[in-house]
Design a protein around this motif. Structure first.
Motif, PDB file in Angstrom:
ATOM      1  N   GLU A 163      -2.315   0.151 -79.458  1.00 54.96           N
ATOM      2  CA  GLU A 163      -1.481  -0.996 -79.097  1.00 54.96           C
ATOM      3  C   GLU A 163      -2.121  -1.799 -77.971  1.00 54.96           C
ATOM      4  OE1 GLU A 163       1.128  -2.305 -80.451  1.00 54.96           O
ATOM      5  OE2 GLU A 163       1.233  -0.787 -82.023  1.00 54.96           O
ATOM      6  N   GLY A 164      -2.730  -1.094 -76.994  1.00 59.76           N
ATOM      7  CA  GLY A 164      -3.410  -1.812 -75.925  1.00 59.76           C
ATOM      8  C   GLY A 164      -4.573  -2.643 -76.441  1.00 59.76           C
ATOM      9  N   ARG A 171      -0.381 -13.188 -83.696  1.00 55.45           N
ATOM     10  CA  ARG A 171       1.043 -12.849 -83.710  1.00 55.45           C
ATOM     11  C   ARG A 171       1.281 -11.501 -84.383  1.00 55.45           C
ATOM     12  NH1 ARG A 171       2.607 -17.332 -85.392  1.00 55.45           N
ATOM     13  NH2 ARG A 171       2.833 -16.893 -87.618  1.00 55.45           N
ATOM     14  N   ARG A 172       0.482 -11.203 -85.438  1.00 55.26           N
ATOM     15  CA  ARG A 172       0.636  -9.887 -86.076  1.00 55.26           C
ATOM     16  C   ARG A 172       0.107  -8.768 -85.192  1.00 55.26           C
ATOM     17  NH1 ARG A 172      -0.961 -12.792 -90.809  1.00 55.26           N
ATOM     18  NH2 ARG A 172      -3.118 -12.069 -90.555  1.00 55.26           N
ATOM     19  N   LEU A 173      -0.948  -9.047 -84.448  1.00 56.51           N
ATOM     20  CA  LEU A 173      -1.498  -8.020 -83.566  1.00 56.51           C
ATOM     21  C   LEU A 173      -0.583  -7.744 -82.384  1.00 56.51           C
ATOM     22  CD1 LEU A 173      -5.272  -9.029 -83.487  1.00 56.51           C
ATOM     23  CD2 LEU A 173      -4.296  -6.978 -84.520  1.00 56.51           C
ATOM     24  N   ARG A 174      -0.012  -8.771 -81.836  1.00 56.31           N
ATOM     25  CA  ARG A 174       0.849  -8.628 -80.660  1.00 56.31           C
ATOM     26  C   ARG A 174       2.194  -9.261 -80.968  1.00 56.31           C
ATOM     27  NH1 ARG A 174       0.006 -11.397 -74.695  1.00 56.31           N
ATOM     28  NH2 ARG A 174       1.646 -10.238 -73.601  1.00 56.31           N
ATOM     29  N   PRO A 175       3.212  -8.445 -81.263  1.00 52.98           N
ATOM     30  CA  PRO A 175       4.512  -9.015 -81.634  1.00 52.98           C
ATOM     31  C   PRO A 175       5.236  -9.618 -80.430  1.00 52.98           C
ATOM     32  CG  PRO A 175       4.659  -6.624 -81.512  1.00 52.98           C
ATOM     33  CD  PRO A 175       3.220  -6.974 -81.296  1.00 52.98           C
ATOM     34  N   GLY A 176       4.802 -10.809 -80.050  1.00 54.09           N
ATOM     35  CA  GLY A 176       5.435 -11.466 -78.911  1.00 54.09           C
ATOM     36  C   GLY A 176       6.907 -11.750 -79.148  1.00 54.09           C
ATOM     37  N   LEU A 236       9.321  -0.701 -81.157  1.00 48.41           N
ATOM     38  CA  LEU A 236       7.950  -0.938 -81.607  1.00 48.41           C
ATOM     39  C   LEU A 236       7.650  -0.161 -82.882  1.00 48.41           C
ATOM     40  CD1 LEU A 236       5.258  -2.326 -81.069  1.00 48.41           C
ATOM     41  CD2 LEU A 236       4.609  -0.358 -79.647  1.00 48.41           C
ATOM     42  N   VAL A 237       8.132   1.098 -82.979  1.00 48.39           N
ATOM     43  CA  VAL A 237       7.924   1.893 -84.191  1.00 48.39           C
ATOM     44  C   VAL A 237       8.638   1.244 -85.375  1.00 48.39           C
ATOM     45  CG1 VAL A 237       8.454   4.092 -85.304  1.00 48.39           C
ATOM     46  CG2 VAL A 237       7.486   4.077 -83.009  1.00 48.39           C
TER      47      VAL A 237
END
Length: 348
Positions: free
Chosen positions: A151-152, A210-215, A258-259
């Motif tokens: 995730e990081g 946006r897919r990588l980091r669900p802001g 997140l899961v």
């Protein structure tokens, strides 16, 4: 004298030492107890046979007469059958233990063998169950570290895409706009095409980020994030998605949200890529003390291959103590269910 001769080093541990993690004196008493039980069973069978022979009118002469042979054969057969039945009943838990060993999977937790049978085999079964508990705990901890690092890395790549590549493409797009305004008429059409290509590339970069980091998950919450996922799937693949997210859900922890988001994202992506579906449905509600997420489709279904995506979903479910089930009968679509105990899903 060298170290190997003294028994201080070598591939095998010296006699009398104990392996790390093994309880002191655990395996030897169990083996000795099982050995004693087998000796007792055989002794009782032979003692009973001797007693029957002693009190019965049957006699054996020397040399053995032909009329006495059937008596001896029948007596031996009875003792062998009795011995086999007693041993089979005594060792029956070993069959169940072997079956569990063959099907055990650390990504599917809770598969345990209940204690039963004699005391010595119960000790072996309890030791095996304790070993599974330790392995699952270690697997969960290692998966947590790996997924946290993942995730990081996702967030780092998303920031670089947005801040570096996205900004660079924006500068190029603005520069093209100024060039188009001053370009001759015969070049404007070509420059417009380049401009649209850059604009499409910028949109794709933003979608990847946006897919990588669900802001949207961080800013607006789980409901909006799931709605955005369904909307994106419908727009990209043309598959309509029905959403049913209950408004009375409890306050969820950040790890649980997140899961839920990642499993829904992976499931919807699989529908768009592989299902050949005409309709999909996503639901999130409370059921029988669990928070249940379901993603279903009416696609082709079929055998589920445990690829990296599904294994990642199982590892994420393991982190929050949830159970993930995937049903995919041929020709009947696929159903993904994630059941989270309510006492683990809520924020402390």
């Amino acid at each position: 004298m060298n170290d190997r001769a003294r028994g201080g080093t070598g591939d095998a541990p010296p006699a009398g030492t104990r392996r790390a993690g093994a309880p002191r004196g655990a395996s030897r008493p169990a083996a000795q107890g099982l050995f004693r039980r087998l000796v007792v069973i055989n002794g009782l069978v032979f003692a009973a046979g001797t007693l029957v022979l002693a009190v019965s009118p049957a006699t054996v002469s020397a040399p053995v007469a032909w009329a006495e042979v059937p008596v001896l054969v029948i007596g031996l057969a009875v003792m062998l059958v009795a011995n086999a039945l007693l041993l089979r009943r005594s060792l029956a838990p070993l069959d169940a233990l072997t079956t569990l060993m063959q099907r055990v999977d650390l990504l599917r937790t809770g598969d345990r063998l209940p204690g039963g049978g004699n005391r010595d085999l119960t000790h072996v079964i309890d030791t095996f169950n304790a070993m599974l508990d330790r392995l699952e705990a270690e697997r969960s901890a290692s998966s947590a570290h790996a997924l946290a690092a993942q995730e990081g890395e996702r967030q780092r790549i998303a920031r670089e895409l947005h801040d570096e590549i996205g900004q660079s493409l924006t500068v190029v797009l603005l520069g093209l706009k100024r060039v188009v305004d001053r370009a001759p008429a015969d070049l404007k059409e070509d420059l417009h095409g380049v401009q649209e290509t850059v604009r499409a590339s910028l949109d794709e970069v933003r979608q990847v980020a946006r897919r990588l980091r669900p802001g949207v998950l961080e800013d607006l919450g789980l409901h909006s994030a799931l709605s955005a996922l369904c909307t994106d799937l419908s727009r990209m693949s043309g598959i309509p998605v029905t959403r049913s997210v209950r408004p009375d859900l409890p306050a969820l922890g950040a790890d649980v949200e997140l899961v839920l988001y990642r499993i829904a994202q992976e499931s919807l992506t699989n529908i768009a890529r592989h299902a050949h579906a005409e309709h999909a449905e996503l639901s999130l509600a409370r059921e029988d003390g669990h928070l249940v997420l379901r993603i279903t489709d009416d696609g082709r279904g079929g055998a589920v291959q445990e690829g990296a995506g599904i294994r990642g979903m199982r590892e994420r479910a393991l982190l929050i103590g949830a159970r993930l089930t995937i049903d995919s009968p041929p020709g009947a679509g696929t159903r993904v269910s994630l059941a989270i105990p309510c006492d683990r899903s809520t924020t402390p």
